[in-house]
Scaffold this motif. Structure first.
Motif, short mmCIF file in Angstrom:
data_model
loop_
_atom_site.label_atom_id
_atom_site.label_comp_id
_atom_site.label_asym_id
_atom_site.label_seq_id
_atom_site.Cartn_x
_atom_site.Cartn_y
_atom_site.Cartn_z
N ALA A 174 52.49 115.18 94.15
CA ALA A 174 52.47 116.38 94.65
C ALA A 174 53.50 116.80 95.78
CB ALA A 174 51.59 115.85 96.32
N GLU A 175 54.60 116.44 94.95
CA GLU A 175 56.35 116.84 95.19
C GLU A 175 57.22 115.91 94.61
OE1 GLU A 175 58.64 116.46 99.73
OE2 GLU A 175 56.40 117.66 99.39
N THR A 176 58.20 116.21 94.95
CA THR A 176 59.16 115.95 93.98
C THR A 176 60.08 115.02 95.06
OG1 THR A 176 59.19 116.89 91.80
CG2 THR A 176 61.78 115.95 92.46
N CYS A 177 60.44 113.55 95.04
CA CYS A 177 60.90 113.27 96.56
C CYS A 177 63.27 113.59 95.89
CB CYS A 177 61.48 111.97 96.14
SG CYS A 177 62.45 111.05 97.38
N PRO A 178 63.11 114.55 97.45
CA PRO A 178 64.14 114.92 96.73
C PRO A 178 65.70 113.54 97.54
CG PRO A 178 63.82 115.06 99.33
CD PRO A 178 62.61 115.04 98.75
N ALA A 179 67.09 114.18 96.79
CA ALA A 179 67.86 113.21 97.19
C ALA A 179 68.00 112.73 98.66
CB ALA A 179 69.28 113.67 96.23
N ALA A 180 68.19 111.07 98.15
CA ALA A 180 68.72 110.35 99.73
C ALA A 180 69.54 110.93 100.18
CB ALA A 180 68.67 109.54 99.39
N PRO A 181 69.98 111.16 101.54
CA PRO A 181 71.08 111.98 102.47
C PRO A 181 72.14 110.87 101.63
CG PRO A 181 69.34 111.34 103.72
CD PRO A 181 68.80 110.99 102.83
N ASP A 182 73.35 112.08 101.82
CA ASP A 182 74.25 111.17 101.09
C ASP A 182 75.01 110.60 102.92
OD1 ASP A 182 76.60 109.97 100.21
OD2 ASP A 182 77.29 111.55 99.32
N HIS A 183 75.45 109.50 103.24
CA HIS A 183 76.06 109.06 103.78
C HIS A 183 77.52 107.75 103.43
CE1 HIS A 183 72.80 110.07 106.61
NE2 HIS A 183 71.80 108.95 106.24
N SER A 184 77.99 107.73 102.63
CA SER A 184 79.07 107.26 101.79
C SER A 184 80.26 107.45 102.99
CB SER A 184 78.62 107.84 100.95
OG SER A 184 79.54 109.21 100.77
N GLU A 185 80.18 108.61 103.33
CA GLU A 185 81.44 108.50 104.35
C GLU A 185 81.88 107.96 105.75
OE1 GLU A 185 83.55 112.31 105.47
OE2 GLU A 185 83.07 113.29 102.95
N SER A 186 79.91 108.48 106.36
CA SER A 186 80.02 107.79 107.27
C SER A 186 79.44 106.12 107.52
CB SER A 186 78.70 108.24 108.38
OG SER A 186 78.72 109.44 108.48
N LEU A 187 79.30 105.61 106.44
CA LEU A 187 79.29 104.19 105.64
C LEU A 187 80.55 103.80 104.95
CD1 LEU A 187 76.38 104.30 103.66
CD2 LEU A 187 76.01 102.71 106.58
#
Length: 188
Positions: A20-33
């Motif tokens: 039905a839809e392609t999953c988008p990229a996961a949010p990039d939280h690397s700086e916060s993490l």
């Protein structure tokens, strides 16, 4: 009749998340993490460290879109209710739909760990860490899975790596002197 069956099967396939839809990229939280990892290393109390760790989990559990978030949340609710087969079904869907989202693999690994399928858990944890190398939850889960498989030296090293990022992990007692995952050799 044959045409109707064909169109019904097409509509069923089109309704599945992967088509039905392609999953988008996961949010990039690397700086916060990364910032939270530095904070947890400096935490003065276990309570402070737990609050920081909870913030990390909020980022790891931030799915790529509403559809994947709903699947993740439902799987986690099922796991908490000990509906492990239902949770596994959800996490299988999540991994199929969002194969580049680390938390799908981490959560599926947790369910398999609870089911005592440690080899399968380890495979998913390795994939989660390929996608998110500083995922402390996956790192500690990997150490526990290796320990359950009696791969003690590997488990000790895996837990030591996780403790370098978060020295307040609840599993830290396993690596303490005399603990089952105490590192026998020290790097110089």
């Amino acid at each position: 009749m044959r045409r109707l069956a064909f169109f019904l099967s097409l509509s069923a396939i089109a309704g599945s998340p992967a088509v039905a839809e392609t999953c988008p990229a996961a949010p990039d939280h690397s700086e916060s993490l990364n910032a939270l990892i530095e904070q947890v290393k400096r935490a003065e109390t276990e309570r402070d460290a737990r609050l920081i760790s909870n913030q990390m989990w909020e980022y790891w559990a931030d799915a790529p879109n509403e559809q994947s978030q709903a699947i993740l949340d439902r799987g986690m609710r099922r796991r908490q209710a000990w509906d492990l087969l239902g949770a596994l079904e959800d996490f299988d869907k999540l991994v199929e739909y969002c194969p580049e989202y680390a938390e799908g693999y981490n959560q599926r690994a947790f369910v398999n760990f609870l089911r005592q399928d440690f080899r399968t858990a380890l495979e998913d944890l390795d994939r989660a860490l390929e996608l998110s190398p500083r995922h402390i939850g996956a790192m500690s889960g990997r150490a526990l899975s290796l320990m359950a498989l009696q791969r003690i030296d590997e488990a000790s090293r895996a837990l030591a790596e996780a403790l370098e990022l978060n020295p307040w992990l609840p599993e830290r007692g396993l690596a303490a002197p005399g603990g089952p995952l105490e590192l026998k050799e020290k790097d110089i």
